[in-house]
Scaffold this motif. Structure first.
Motif, PDB file in Angstrom:
ATOM      1  N   UNK A   1      -7.097 -15.924   2.762  1.00  0.00           N
ATOM      2  CA  UNK A   1      -5.844 -16.613   2.472  1.00  0.00           C
ATOM      3  C   UNK A   1      -4.681 -15.628   2.494  1.00  0.00           C
ATOM      4  N   UNK A   2      -3.539 -16.152   2.894  1.00  0.00           N
ATOM      5  CA  UNK A   2      -2.351 -15.321   3.048  1.00  0.00           C
ATOM      6  C   UNK A   2      -1.870 -14.769   1.723  1.00  0.00           C
ATOM      7  N   UNK A   3      -2.057 -15.540   0.648  1.00  0.00           N
ATOM      8  CA  UNK A   3      -1.581 -15.114  -0.680  1.00  0.00           C
ATOM      9  C   UNK A   3      -2.672 -14.394  -1.476  1.00  0.00           C
ATOM     10  N   UNK A   4      -3.627 -13.790  -0.785  1.00  0.00           N
ATOM     11  CA  UNK A   4      -4.763 -13.165  -1.469  1.00  0.00           C
ATOM     12  C   UNK A   4      -4.575 -11.707  -1.797  1.00  0.00           C
ATOM     13  N   UNK A   5      -3.344 -11.241  -1.930  1.00  0.00           N
ATOM     14  CA  UNK A   5      -3.092  -9.837  -2.261  1.00  0.00           C
ATOM     15  C   UNK A   5      -3.052  -9.635  -3.770  1.00  0.00           C
ATOM     16  N   UNK A   6      -3.007  -8.369  -4.192  1.00  0.00           N
ATOM     17  CA  UNK A   6      -2.912  -8.025  -5.612  1.00  0.00           C
ATOM     18  C   UNK A   6      -1.858  -6.940  -5.801  1.00  0.00           C
ATOM     19  N   UNK A   7      -1.270  -6.938  -6.982  1.00  0.00           N
ATOM     20  CA  UNK A   7      -0.247  -5.948  -7.319  1.00  0.00           C
ATOM     21  C   UNK A   7      -0.866  -4.914  -8.251  1.00  0.00           C
ATOM     22  N   UNK A   8      -0.942  -3.665  -7.792  1.00  0.00           N
ATOM     23  CA  UNK A   8      -1.495  -2.581  -8.602  1.00  0.00           C
ATOM     24  C   UNK A   8      -0.379  -1.631  -9.023  1.00  0.00           C
ATOM     25  N   UNK A   9      -0.505  -1.084 -10.215  1.00  0.00           N
ATOM     26  CA  UNK A   9       0.533  -0.197 -10.728  1.00  0.00           C
ATOM     27  C   UNK A   9       0.719   1.031  -9.858  1.00  0.00           C
ATOM     28  N   UNK A  10      -0.375   1.647  -9.437  1.00  0.00           N
ATOM     29  CA  UNK A  10      -0.296   2.902  -8.693  1.00  0.00           C
ATOM     30  C   UNK A  10      -0.214   2.729  -7.181  1.00  0.00           C
ATOM     31  N   UNK A  11      -0.643   1.563  -6.677  1.00  0.00           N
ATOM     32  CA  UNK A  11      -0.724   1.367  -5.234  1.00  0.00           C
ATOM     33  C   UNK A  11       0.242   0.315  -4.705  1.00  0.00           C
ATOM     34  N   UNK A  12       0.927  -0.390  -5.583  1.00  0.00           N
ATOM     35  CA  UNK A  12       1.802  -1.461  -5.143  1.00  0.00           C
ATOM     36  C   UNK A  12       1.010  -2.679  -4.703  1.00  0.00           C
ATOM     37  N   UNK A  13       1.578  -3.450  -3.792  1.00  0.00           N
ATOM     38  CA  UNK A  13       0.921  -4.663  -3.307  1.00  0.00           C
ATOM     39  C   UNK A  13      -0.102  -4.289  -2.236  1.00  0.00           C
ATOM     40  N   UNK A  14      -1.357  -4.679  -2.443  1.00  0.00           N
ATOM     41  CA  UNK A  14      -2.404  -4.420  -1.448  1.00  0.00           C
ATOM     42  C   UNK A  14      -3.129  -5.711  -1.108  1.00  0.00           C
ATOM     43  N   UNK A  15      -3.619  -5.796   0.129  1.00  0.00           N
ATOM     44  CA  UNK A  15      -4.261  -7.009   0.597  1.00  0.00           C
ATOM     45  C   UNK A  15      -3.238  -7.965   1.208  1.00  0.00           C
ATOM     46  N   UNK A  16      -3.710  -9.104   1.718  1.00  0.00           N
ATOM     47  CA  UNK A  16      -5.115  -9.477   1.881  1.00  0.00           C
ATOM     48  C   UNK A  16      -5.821  -8.635   2.938  1.00  0.00           C
ATOM     49  N   UNK A  17      -7.126  -8.767   2.992  1.00  0.00           N
ATOM     50  CA  UNK A  17      -7.954  -7.878   3.795  1.00  0.00           C
ATOM     51  C   UNK A  17      -8.618  -8.575   4.992  1.00  0.00           C
ATOM     52  N   UNK A  18      -8.653  -9.891   5.000  1.00  0.00           N
ATOM     53  CA  UNK A  18      -9.325 -10.641   6.069  1.00  0.00           C
ATOM     54  C   UNK A  18      -8.351 -11.541   6.814  1.00  0.00           C
ATOM     55  N   UNK A  19      -7.527 -12.273   6.080  1.00  0.00           N
ATOM     56  CA  UNK A  19      -6.614 -13.242   6.686  1.00  0.00           C
ATOM     57  C   UNK A  19      -5.710 -12.648   7.757  1.00  0.00           C
ATOM     58  N   UNK A  20      -5.081 -11.470   7.556  1.00  0.00           N
ATOM     59  CA  UNK A  20      -4.151 -10.966   8.570  1.00  0.00           C
ATOM     60  C   UNK A  20      -4.794 -10.787   9.948  1.00  0.00           C
TER      61      UNK A  20
END
Length: 272
Positions: free
Chosen positions: A171-190
Motif C-alpha cells: 500500500x502507498x501509505x505503508x511507510x513509518x516515521x522514525x526519529x533517527x531515519x525520518x520517513x521510511x517505506x513503503x517497501x513493495x508498493x513503489x
C-alpha cells in the motif's frame, strides 16, 4: 566516599554479561541465546516492541542481541558481521541461535530488478521476472546454508530457530516515521506501481507469492538439517495487525514472539 553508579544505559554486551553472571550464580540453567536478524527482531523501539523485545521480556534467557533494523541476510553472513557472529559462537556455548533474514534481500530497492514491466490488465504472474527471482532466492538459500555451516563448525549442538515472516499488504501509505531515519517505506508498493502492477488485489497476490518463495526455501533447508527449525509464521497476522506495509503492529509482534517462544521452550523448558 563510594562512587556513584553510572546512569548510562547498559550496552547489549553488558546486559548479556550481567545475565551470564546471574545464571552462573543461581544455577538455574537458562539457555544461552544469540539473536541475529533484521527489523522483525530489531524494530525501532520508539515505535513498538519487536519480536525479540517480547521474547526477552516473556522468557528467562541469557540473551546476546546482534540484530539491526534493515539488515540483509547477505550482509549478516559476509564481512564484519559474519566475523562477529563467528566470534560469539566460538566464545560462548550458545544453545540457541535465533535468526531473522531474507526479507530485506527482496524488497525495497532490491525488488525493482525482480519485476517485469506489465500492463495492469495482465495477470499478476507476468510481473515475476523468473530468472532474477530464482537467482535472488538461490542466494538467500546459499547464505542460510552458510549460517548452518558456521554453526556446524563452531557449535554443532546449537539449535537455529528462524521464521518466514507473513504475507504483507502492499500500500502507498505503508511507510513509518522514525526519529533517527525520518520517513521510511513503503517497501513493495513503489516497485509494483512503477512496473505497471497497480491493481491492489493483484499486488497482494504478488506479495503473498514472494513471501511463499522465502518460506519454501526455509522449509527445504529444515527438512535437511535436524537442528534447524522453521517457525511457520505465515498466516499469523490479521489484516489489522500490520503496523505498516511489512511490519506487524505491537500485538502482531507479540503473536510472532509467542510462536518463537513456544519453539524455544520446546527445546529448553528452563526458559519458561
Amino acid at each position: 566516599m563510594p562512587q556513584k553508579k553510572s546512569s548510562k544505559p547498559k550496552t547489549r554486551y553488558q546486559k548479556f554479561m550481567a545475565q551470564l553472571r546471574r545464571n552462573q550464580r543461581d544455577g538455574k540453567g537458562r539457555p544461552l541465546v544469540l539473536s541475529e536478524g533484521d527489523s522483525w527482531f530489531a524494530f525501532p523501539k520508539e515505535l513498538r516492541p519487536s519480536t525479540i523485545d517480547v521474547v526477552d521480556k516473556e522468557l528467562d534467557l541469557v540473551l546476546m542481541r546482534l540484530e539491526a533494523n534493515g539488515d540483509e541476510v547477505s550482509a549478516m553472513l559476509t564481512g564484519k558481521q559474519r566475523q562477529r557472529l563467528k566470534w560469539y559462537l566460538k566464545r560462548w556455548p550458545f544453545d540457541i541461535l535465533l535468526f531473522s533474514g531474507g526479507g530485506n534481500d527482496v524488497v525495497g530497492d532490491k525488488l525493482y530488478p525482480l519485476i517485469n514491466t506489465v500492463s495492469n490488465s495482465a495477470p499478476w504472474e507476468e510481473a515475476i521476472n523468473k530468472e532474477a527471482m530464482d537467482a535472488a532466492f538461490t542466494l538467500i538459500e546459499f547464505h542460510y546454508r552458510e549460517l548452518i555451516d558456521i554453526r556446524n563448525t563452531l557449535r554443532p549442538n546449537c539449535q537455529i530457530i528462524t521464521h518466514c515472516y507473513d504475507y504483507p499488504i502492499p500500500r502507498e501509505d505503508g511507510s513509518i516515521q522514525c526519529l533517527n531515519q525520518g520517513l521510511i517505506g513503503p517497501w513493495i508498493w513503489p516497485a509494483l506501481n512503477e512496473k505497471g502492477l497497480t491493481d491492489p488485489q493483484k499486488q497482494r497476490k504478488f506479495a503473498k507469492w514472494l513471501l511463499q518463495q522465502h518460506r519454501k526455501v526455509l522449509k527445504k533447508i529444515e527438512a535437511q538439517h535436524p537442528n534447524f527449525h522453521l517457525v511457520d509464521t505465515a498466516g499469523t497476522l490479521a489484516d489489522d495487525e500490520w503496523g505498516d506495509e511489512i511490519h506487524p503492529t505491537k500485538n502482531g509482534f507479540k503473536k510472532v514472539a509467542g510462536l518463537i517462544g513456544e519453539e524455544v521452550i520446546k527445546h529448553f523448558p528452563t526458559a519458561k
